[in-house]
Design a protein around this motif. Sequence first.
Motif: not given
Length: 480
Positions: A289-295
């Motif tokens: 849920a809180h993963r940074d999907y920009f990276l």
Amino acid sequence: MFLEQILNGNAFESKEIECKQFLNRDDIEGWIKTIAGFANADGGTMYIGVDDKTNKLIGFERKQADSERNYFNNQVNEHLSPRPPYKIDFISYKIREKELFIIAVKVEKSPVRPVIVKFRNVPSIYMRREGFTNGATYEEIIEMSISSQNKSFDTLMSDQRYIRDNFSKLFRFHDEHSKGKKLTDKALTSLGFFDENGILANGAVMFSDDYKDNKTEVQCSAFSGFNKGSERIVTVNKFTGCLTDTIEYMQDFITQRMNHTMVKKASSRINIDAYPARALFEGLINAVAHRDYFLDGTQIQVDMFRDRLEISSPGSFFQSTKIEKTYDLSSIMSKRRNELICGILVSCNVMEAAGTGFDKIVEDYSKADEKHRPYIYSTSDHFTLVLPDLTYDGGVEAEPTENLVYVPVPNGSKYDEKILSFCYNNAKATAEITEYLGVSDSSYFRSKILGNLVKNDYLAISGEGRTKYYKTNHKNVGLG
């Protein structure tokens, strides 16, 4: 005199600290990019008048310091856009009764990013990392731009169209967890899953049945010992798929390999799993849920050790400062980074709308002793939840050891005791040591700090290059 003496603390070049002897007029871009990098990251301080190799104070006389400050302001105004927020202070010290100054430029994180360096009509974007300033990646540039607009990756629109049959796994997952409720197209629209033209949001695409991009990649590893320097890695598996498959894959990997035990009572027995089912599930949901999907090029990391499970997710806590190791999980206010993904998981009844998932973890471990308390910490690039193995009586072994007894290290540093404590029970990689200390993984640290401990037989070393591991030599260091 050295910088550490007037700061009374850590002065290693790091993500937040940079030293310059002077502002090089022949290489303006070489130093001004650091100011832009600080502003594009989390801020930092440049100390001018300090040797960048030894931290020895070079300093300026008052008139020189004032001239250096004016030059700095002029170059920032000319070459940086937008102008980042910063404050300039003069720090005085005396050498043989002569007053000298170093200049401290304290740069704040810019509210409007990216801050662009314009030099010779060529625009460049830089990012500050641990001790270095480099060109920002494509993903970092997008993230900076979007965060300035308070947008998240998952809510941006894709170029794909919604077809209900392409989301059978999501609907099955929803049916399994939502107690009979159905997930309708109307509900999906209200969550922002797709717009009035049927175009999917980025986060929605990651729930599609055939999703294979690395945005959802996870790596699951099992180690025979207490850390990654263990003699034997049992298995390392990578997986990429839709988000529901990712959650189930991680859960299956752990449940198939975790330990079980039994406690006999007078007329019954109690079965104990290494990790309580609800706490484990909450931890995995939280990571997704809180993963940074920009990276791009990152992954959720699931590491099983003899004494614990670590679940690490790319990106620090959203809109939050770094969190030191804390057992008080209930006090952590984890703001949503991915509104759409969180909305879907809430709709599926696997995530609390009020963000109380950590409370459930605490509750599941409430009967455990002090050695088996879960904890969490975050750095600038990831956050990690640690669940102790309830079937391992020793609790979490990979902890720093206190009350060391040893003869002071010749030519030692202020970090020696912490390093020897941290490496006392288990071998540690350099990256683990520097992260624990909060300093940069530099050649100076490796040669002068770790190298000195190895040279004097306080640390034993194994491996080569950047895969070296350090362990405290118990012949020269004991417990009090």
